[in-house]
Design a protein around this motif. Structure first.
Motif, PDB file in Angstrom:
ATOM      1  N   TYR A   1       0.859  -1.182   0.000  1.00 21.56           N
ATOM      2  CA  TYR A   1       0.000   0.000   0.000  1.00 21.56           C
ATOM      3  C   TYR A   1       0.891   1.226   0.000  1.00 21.56           C
ATOM      4  CZ  TYR A   1      -2.892   3.845   1.527  1.00 21.56           C
ATOM      5  OH  TYR A   1      -3.507   5.066   1.601  1.00 21.56           O
TER       6      TYR A   1
ATOM      7  N   ASP B   1      -3.023   5.069  -2.964  1.00 21.05           N
ATOM      8  CA  ASP B   1      -3.999   6.074  -2.573  1.00 21.05           C
ATOM      9  C   ASP B   1      -4.296   7.001  -3.752  1.00 21.05           C
ATOM     10  OD1 ASP B   1      -5.242   7.173   0.117  1.00 21.05           O
ATOM     11  OD2 ASP B   1      -4.654   8.910  -1.078  1.00 21.05           O
TER      12      ASP B   1
ATOM     13  N   MET C   1      -7.176   3.240  -3.866  1.00 24.63           N
ATOM     14  CA  MET C   1      -7.965   3.520  -2.673  1.00 24.63           C
ATOM     15  C   MET C   1      -8.548   4.922  -2.838  1.00 24.63           C
ATOM     16  SD  MET C   1      -9.166   2.564   0.243  1.00 24.63           S
ATOM     17  CE  MET C   1      -8.151   1.181   0.829  1.00 24.63           C
TER      18      MET C   1
ATOM     19  N   HIS D   1      -9.312   4.134   6.827  1.00 21.72           N
ATOM     20  CA  HIS D   1      -8.918   2.732   6.625  1.00 21.72           C
ATOM     21  C   HIS D   1      -7.563   2.523   7.299  1.00 21.72           C
ATOM     22  CE1 HIS D   1      -5.960   3.866   3.527  1.00 21.72           C
ATOM     23  NE2 HIS D   1      -6.874   4.703   3.083  1.00 21.72           N
TER      24      HIS D   1
ATOM     25  N   GLY E   1      -4.651   1.992   6.323  1.00 24.50           N
ATOM     26  CA  GLY E   1      -3.456   2.541   5.700  1.00 24.50           C
ATOM     27  C   GLY E   1      -3.277   4.037   5.846  1.00 24.50           C
TER      28      GLY E   1
ATOM     29  N   PHE F   1      -4.375  -5.305   5.130  1.00 22.88           N
ATOM     30  CA  PHE F   1      -4.267  -5.188   3.677  1.00 22.88           C
ATOM     31  C   PHE F   1      -5.481  -5.812   2.995  1.00 22.88           C
ATOM     32  CE2 PHE F   1      -2.788  -6.239  -0.584  1.00 22.88           C
ATOM     33  CZ  PHE F   1      -2.189  -5.045  -0.960  1.00 22.88           C
TER      34      PHE F   1
ATOM     35  N   GLN G   1      -8.464  -6.050   4.217  1.00 18.68           N
ATOM     36  CA  GLN G   1      -9.581  -5.127   4.420  1.00 18.68           C
ATOM     37  C   GLN G   1      -9.500  -3.963   3.440  1.00 18.68           C
ATOM     38  OE1 GLN G   1     -10.052  -3.656   8.454  1.00 18.68           O
ATOM     39  NE2 GLN G   1     -11.248  -1.894   7.780  1.00 18.68           N
ATOM     40  N   MET G   2      -8.282  -3.452   3.235  1.00 18.48           N
ATOM     41  CA  MET G   2      -8.101  -2.335   2.313  1.00 18.48           C
ATOM     42  C   MET G   2      -8.407  -2.746   0.878  1.00 18.48           C
ATOM     43  SD  MET G   2      -4.685  -0.922   4.169  1.00 18.48           S
ATOM     44  CE  MET G   2      -4.176   0.147   2.829  1.00 18.48           C
TER      45      MET G   2
ATOM     46  N   ALA H   1     -11.013  -0.761  -1.509  1.00 22.76           N
ATOM     47  CA  ALA H   1     -10.498  -0.057  -2.685  1.00 22.76           C
ATOM     48  C   ALA H   1     -11.373  -0.318  -3.908  1.00 22.76           C
ATOM     49  CB  ALA H   1      -9.066  -0.502  -2.963  1.00 22.76           C
TER      50      ALA H   1
END
Length: 285
Positions: A115, A175, A210, A217, A219, A262, A264-265, A269
């Motif tokens: 990320y 991001d 993301m 989140h 990150g 990660f 979850q992200m 995303a």
């Protein structure tokens, strides 16, 4: 100390031997050294990759730590390959130690989950984008030659990744702010968008964005990368970088926490298809 700095493989082996002593036995450094009939200094230097260890010595340590069967065979076999040096070693004297170490680990990894909060992942950057990123990070305090060395190292890193017989699988989440932050101007950014689109078409690459609209989140606190290696005995490693140093996390529970974050992200995303559609729109602007 060895005549040359330890290789990445020597460091990985040393870390695993230390982890086995600490996690599979009640022995402290002095007790283990006494059982092995070695000095405490010798064992300490082996565990910190300051002394090369022979396959026979590795076998003695594994016998003491109760490691047998396929895992023992794999570690002893790995110990016979630890002196192999890679392309990244040519940069070890011209780059920060933390970054040179990361390049070596990345080059040996089987998969990468990353990320990035402020920038496009290094394996996806164009040369122009890398130049402007490096120049902004080093500011005016470093000579042009230093910027050029860093750019050269990153391009060599990409080339080595893409030309590997089995390139590491890359799953990167970037991001949205990193894609809209102008590094070098519109032409540089449009070329960067096209490069990501090209790489995302490869079978071993997954790219996601993301979006800002996703809100909070895990990150938001900063970038990180998780690396997994082909050898079963080698634990996954989390790499966290800041402006002046880097942190390597190998504790199993902490690595697991990053892995869950990660995942979850990835669910929060944009999908890979939506992410590429966003890039297409940006490239047309």
């Amino acid at each position: 100390m060895p005549a040359r700095p330890p290789t990445i493989r020597e460091r990985r082996l040393a870390a695993e031997l230390r982890r086995l002593r600490e996690n599979t036995t009640p022995l402290n450094l002095e007790e283990a050294a006494e059982r092995l009939a070695w000095s405490k200094t010798k064992l300490s230097r082996i565990e910190n990759a300051l002394r090369r260890v022979t396959p026979a010595e590795v076998q003695r340590m594994l016998d003491l730590y109760g490691v047998a069967g396929p895992r023992s065979d794999a570690l002893v076999g790995f110990s016979r390959t630890t002196r192999q040096r890679g392309w990244w070693d040519s940069y070890e004297n011209s780059l920060p130690t933390d970054y040179a170490t990361y390049m070596g680990l990345e080059a040996e990894a089987e998969w990468l989950s990353s990320y990035t909060l402020g920038l496009v992942h290094g394996l996806m950057q164009t040369e122009d984008y890398t130049y402007h990123v490096t120049k902004s990070i080093l500011m005016r305090f470093s000579p042009t030659s230093e910027v050029e060395r860093r750019v050269s190292a990153r391009m060599a890193r990409q080339k080595a990744w893409l030309e590997r017989e089995q390139p590491a699988r890359l799953w990167t989440i970037v991001d949205e702010a990193a894609l809209t932050r102008a590094m070098g101007g519109p032409d540089v950014m449009r070329a960067q968008y096209r490069r990501i689109i090209e790489l995302a078409d490869l079978p071993h690459v997954m790219f996601q964005v993301m979006p800002v609209a996703a809100g909070g989140h895990p990150g938001v606190v900063g970038s990180f990368a998780i690396m997994g290696f082909p050898e079963r005995f080698t634990p996954d490693v989390v790499y966290v970088e800041n402006m002046t140093s880097a942190l390597y996390i190998e504790d199993e529970r902490e690595v697991h926490t990053y892995a869950l974050a990660f995942e979850q992200m990835g669910a929060m995303a944009l999908s890979p298809e939506e992410s590429l559609a966003m890039l297409e729109r940006l490239a047309r602007q």
